[in-house]
Design an enzyme around this catalytic site. Structure first.
Site, PDB file in Angstrom:
ATOM      1  N   SER A 201    -141.870  30.290 -39.517  1.00 11.32           N
ATOM      2  CA  SER A 201    -140.998  31.457 -39.174  1.00 11.32           C
ATOM      3  C   SER A 201    -140.107  31.237 -37.814  1.00 11.32           C
ATOM      4  O   SER A 201    -139.071  31.663 -37.822  1.00 11.32           O
ATOM      5  CB  SER A 201    -141.368  32.829 -38.836  1.00 11.32           C
ATOM      6  OG  SER A 201    -141.960  33.093 -40.289  1.00 11.32           O
TER       7      SER A 201
ATOM      8  N   GLU B 147    -114.159 -35.026 -29.462  1.00  8.78           N
ATOM      9  CA  GLU B 147    -114.757 -35.187 -30.512  1.00  8.78           C
ATOM     10  C   GLU B 147    -114.090 -36.026 -31.591  1.00  8.78           C
ATOM     11  O   GLU B 147    -114.636 -36.778 -32.593  1.00  8.78           O
ATOM     12  CB  GLU B 147    -115.297 -33.889 -31.105  1.00  8.78           C
ATOM     13  CG  GLU B 147    -116.280 -32.999 -30.244  1.00  8.78           C
ATOM     14  CD  GLU B 147    -117.334 -33.713 -30.119  1.00  8.78           C
ATOM     15  OE1 GLU B 147    -117.873 -34.319 -30.810  1.00  8.78           O
ATOM     16  OE2 GLU B 147    -118.094 -33.556 -28.746  1.00  8.78           O
TER      17      GLU B 147
END
Length: 379
Positions: free
Chosen positions: A330, A38
């Site tokens: 309950s 590159e």
């Protein structure tokens, strides 16, 4: 997102995968691959390679198109991080200015480190570590030179060299860049011959997404925490629908920004207990239309260690464990009062009833005699 034992239970992603590596964690061979292919003058130029630009301008003028960019590694970094990929001269000019500033503010080592972590390897993978994990299901440190050069072939044109669609093209480019390495004296001929013959076998990783009941709840808790910290809670509860919608949009942006910054969410999930809870719900309720949910809290630490949202819960669907607001009545008394006492004292139920000085009472303070109690132990 991790469970209590540190195991990853969910990968949170917007489609982009990124894992940053320091330069010392990046193989020198890979660094050489990118510089040779590159930007061979990377360590000499100040961000812009006049020779490369002149060559690109000549080719582009002859073909009346932007076929070549002549970009240095610094320019590519500037484009990937700060700019777009528009093929215009205005963008190219901006790229030059950004590259110049990068070279002034950062060292060459910092630039190549940033570059290798920023470049796109297709399929949502940004940077070499994400690419390594996605394509080979292992860290960069464990890749062979052949595998490194294969991955290095992708960023030049990620669509063209996408290994999942164009494996042969990627392999041919790998061989070309290895030949360039030989020409630049970075690779011996005999090693080149060995590397190009090495079989490249992809081993694609899969996204981790376990325990949807629990994970969905944690995502909601995260949103609630962000809303609280950002002062959006009141607006989210507003009677003004427009205000609520605006607050929701703003909240989603804040959450997305937080997740994109790269975070790990540590939870108290007990994976073994989660599996046991799921099995218990499915086996006890059966295949009829009755549904159920479980929430398990470790009373010593107050941590949420297990959560089941339904018999066959699917992620982001209605989660009965925290979205179904029903009064347990309950039925909750044995769980909140008797069960913790028995666990702490090892007392049996007869001792508890006969010797206790305190008994939980009904809201009406009425007494209804002896009530049967069934305790189910998860094994």
């Amino acid at each position: 997102m991790t469970a209590a034992n540190g195991k990853v239970i969910s990968d949170i992603s917007n489609g982009e995968k990124r894992t940053y590596l320091k330069l010392e964690e990046i193989p020198l061979f890979l660094e050489d691959l990118f510089i040779v292919t590159e930007d061979q003058n990377f360590y000499e130029h100040a961000g812009v390679d006049i020779t490369g630009i002149s060559r690109a301008l000549l080719v582009n003028s002859q073909n009346n198109d932007l076929e070549q960019g002549g970009s240095t590694i610094t320019q590519q970094l500037a484009r990937n991080v700060y700019l777009t990929h528009d093929r215009t001269y205005n963008r190219k000019l901006s790229e030059l200015f950004y590259a110049y500033q990068l070279e002034r503010k950062k060292s060459k080592s910092e630039i190549i480190e940033l570059y290798i972590n920023a470049i796109y390897f297709h399929n949502g993978a940004y940077g070499i570590e994400a690419a390594s994990q996605f394509y080979f299901s292992k860290p960069t440190a464990e890749l062979s030179k052949a595998e490194l050069s294969f991955l290095a072939a992708i960023p030049n044109n990620p669509e063209l060299y996408n290994p999942l669609k164009h494996f042969d093209k990627t392999k041919k480019r790998q061989e070309r860049i290895l030949k360039q390495m030989v020409a630049e004296g970075k690779l011996k001929q005999n090693e080149y011959e060995k590397l190009v013959k090495e079989t490249i076998k992809l081993d694609l990783s899969t996204t981790i997404d376990l325990y949807p009941d629990y994970v969905t709840y944690v995502h909601q808790e995260l949103k609630n925490l962000v809303a609280s910290s950002e002062g959006l809670t009141k607006s989210l509860q507003s009677s003004d629908e427009a205000a609520r919608q605006q607050a929701e949009v703003e909240l989603n942006k804040r959450v997305e920004k937080l997740l994109n910054s790269g975070v790990t969410i540590h939870t108290a999930l007990d994976t073994k207990l989660q599996t046991q809870s799921k099995t218990a719900v499915q086996s006890k309720i059966g295949v009829n239309d009755i549904e159920g949910a479980t929430v398990v809290i470790q009373h010593h630490t107050h941590e949420l260690v297990s959560l089941i949202g339904g018999k066959d819960y699917k992620k982001n669907s209605f989660n009965r464990s925290y979205q179904s607001y029903r009064q347990p009545g309950s039925a909750i008394k044995p769980l909140l009062d008797y069960a913790p006492y028995i666990e702490e004292t090892n007392a049996d139920i007869t001792q508890l009833v006969s010797g206790a000085s305190y008994f939980p009472k009904n809201y009406s303070c009425g007494s209804y005699g002896m009530v049967t109690l069934k305790i189910v132990v998860l094994k």
